[in-house]
Design a protein around this motif. Structure first.
Motif, mmCIF file in Angstrom:
data_model
loop_
_atom_site.group_PDB
_atom_site.id
_atom_site.type_symbol
_atom_site.label_atom_id
_atom_site.label_comp_id
_atom_site.label_asym_id
_atom_site.label_seq_id
_atom_site.Cartn_x
_atom_site.Cartn_y
_atom_site.Cartn_z
ATOM 1 N N GLY A 10 0.749 -1.089 0.037
ATOM 2 C CA GLY A 10 -0.031 0.039 -0.044
ATOM 3 C C GLY A 10 1.091 1.040 -0.086
ATOM 4 O O GLY A 10 1.984 1.128 0.318
ATOM 5 N N GLY A 26 -4.599 10.501 -1.218
ATOM 6 C CA GLY A 26 -4.734 9.402 -2.251
ATOM 7 C C GLY A 26 -4.025 8.134 -1.278
ATOM 8 O O GLY A 26 -3.141 8.114 -0.476
ATOM 9 N N ARG A 27 -4.839 6.922 -1.476
ATOM 10 C CA ARG A 27 -4.301 5.686 -0.876
ATOM 11 C C ARG A 27 -4.721 4.724 -1.994
ATOM 12 O O ARG A 27 -5.513 4.642 -2.587
ATOM 13 N N ILE A 28 -3.476 3.747 -2.236
ATOM 14 C CA ILE A 28 -3.671 2.567 -3.126
ATOM 15 C C ILE A 28 -3.127 1.321 -2.305
ATOM 16 O O ILE A 28 -2.181 1.502 -1.622
ATOM 17 N N ARG A 29 -3.993 0.358 -2.517
ATOM 18 C CA ARG A 29 -3.586 -0.923 -1.844
ATOM 19 C C ARG A 29 -3.616 -2.236 -2.961
ATOM 20 O O ARG A 29 -4.733 -2.147 -3.654
ATOM 21 N N ILE A 52 -6.862 -4.432 -6.687
ATOM 22 C CA ILE A 52 -6.480 -3.127 -6.428
ATOM 23 C C ILE A 52 -7.493 -2.211 -5.643
ATOM 24 O O ILE A 52 -8.784 -2.484 -6.213
ATOM 25 N N ASN A 53 -7.100 -1.605 -4.846
ATOM 26 C CA ASN A 53 -8.295 -0.619 -4.104
ATOM 27 C C ASN A 53 -7.462 0.681 -4.156
ATOM 28 O O ASN A 53 -6.570 0.856 -3.224
ATOM 29 N N SER A 54 -8.239 1.562 -4.689
ATOM 30 C CA SER A 54 -7.335 2.906 -4.810
ATOM 31 C C SER A 54 -8.572 3.970 -4.531
ATOM 32 O O SER A 54 -9.549 3.845 -5.027
ATOM 33 N N THR A 56 -8.709 8.283 -4.329
ATOM 34 C CA THR A 56 -8.001 9.636 -4.651
ATOM 35 C C THR A 56 -8.901 10.753 -4.366
ATOM 36 O O THR A 56 -9.963 10.576 -4.997
ATOM 37 N N HIS A 73 -12.606 6.483 -6.897
ATOM 38 C CA HIS A 73 -12.303 5.160 -6.447
ATOM 39 C C HIS A 73 -12.531 4.084 -7.220
ATOM 40 O O HIS A 73 -13.329 4.091 -8.194
#
Length: 177
Positions: A10, A26-29, A52-54, A56, A73
């Motif tokens: 992440g 933002g966050r991305i996993r 992927i779960n993003s 922003t 999202h």
């Protein structure tokens, strides 16, 4: 993912992008896993999951009375050998995928002592399930053989918007909407 059982990576980003007042958060996993399952008799029986779960968000401070916010999202996912167990070995289980996308825009403006807010949102979701071959599925008390028998796809979309207008002072000193 050869030799790797489970991995999740992440990243989080946030801060001011330009001196003009544009901010990013933002966050991305990213996730991948392989699970042999409790009852798997064969070493190649593995449930697979990749996705992927993003999320922003952009905030633009136009002025001290005006803010524009945009969010995005994205969450695609791929599943292999869904519901695999002792009675349903790898060839009898389906594969699946899901995709979820959402975007919103909100415009907030202070007017006449109130807040004018306009919003718009769009969302799209789809899912697919399919077998791994074309053999007939045979169900027996000792375990199933063959391939999963169905292929299905579904999708949905949603669009929404709204606007809230500030209440204004009335001639008699009260407020009207």
């Amino acid at each position: 993912m050869r030799g790797l059982k489970d991995a999740t990576r992440g990243s989080i980003s946030k801060g001011r992008l330009f001196p003009t007042g544009l901010y990013l958060s933002g966050r991305i996993r990213i996730r991948g896993s392989q699970d042999r399952g409790l009852y798997s008799a064969l070493s190649d029986n593995q449930k697979l999951e990749q996705g992927i779960n993003s999320f922003t968000q952009f905030d633009w401070v136009v002025s001290d009375k005006h803010l524009v916010t945009t969010t995005v999202h994205v969450a695609p996912q791929r599943l292999g050998h869904v519901n695999m167990d002792y009675f349903n070995p790898q060839p009898t289980t389906p594969d699946a995928s899901t995709h979820s996308y959402t975007g919103t825009v909100a415009d907030r403006l202070t007017l006449f002592g109130g807040l004018l807010e306009s919003t718009f949102s769009a969302m799209r979701f789809d899912v697919g399930v399919w077998g791994q071959g074309y053999q007939d599925l045979t169900i027996t008390p000792m375990g199933n053989r063959g391939n999963y028998f169905a292929s299905k796809t579904r999708d949905a979309s949603r669009y929404s918007g709204g606007q809230a207008i500030p209440s204004l002072p009335s001639p008699d000193g009260g407020r009207t909407t």
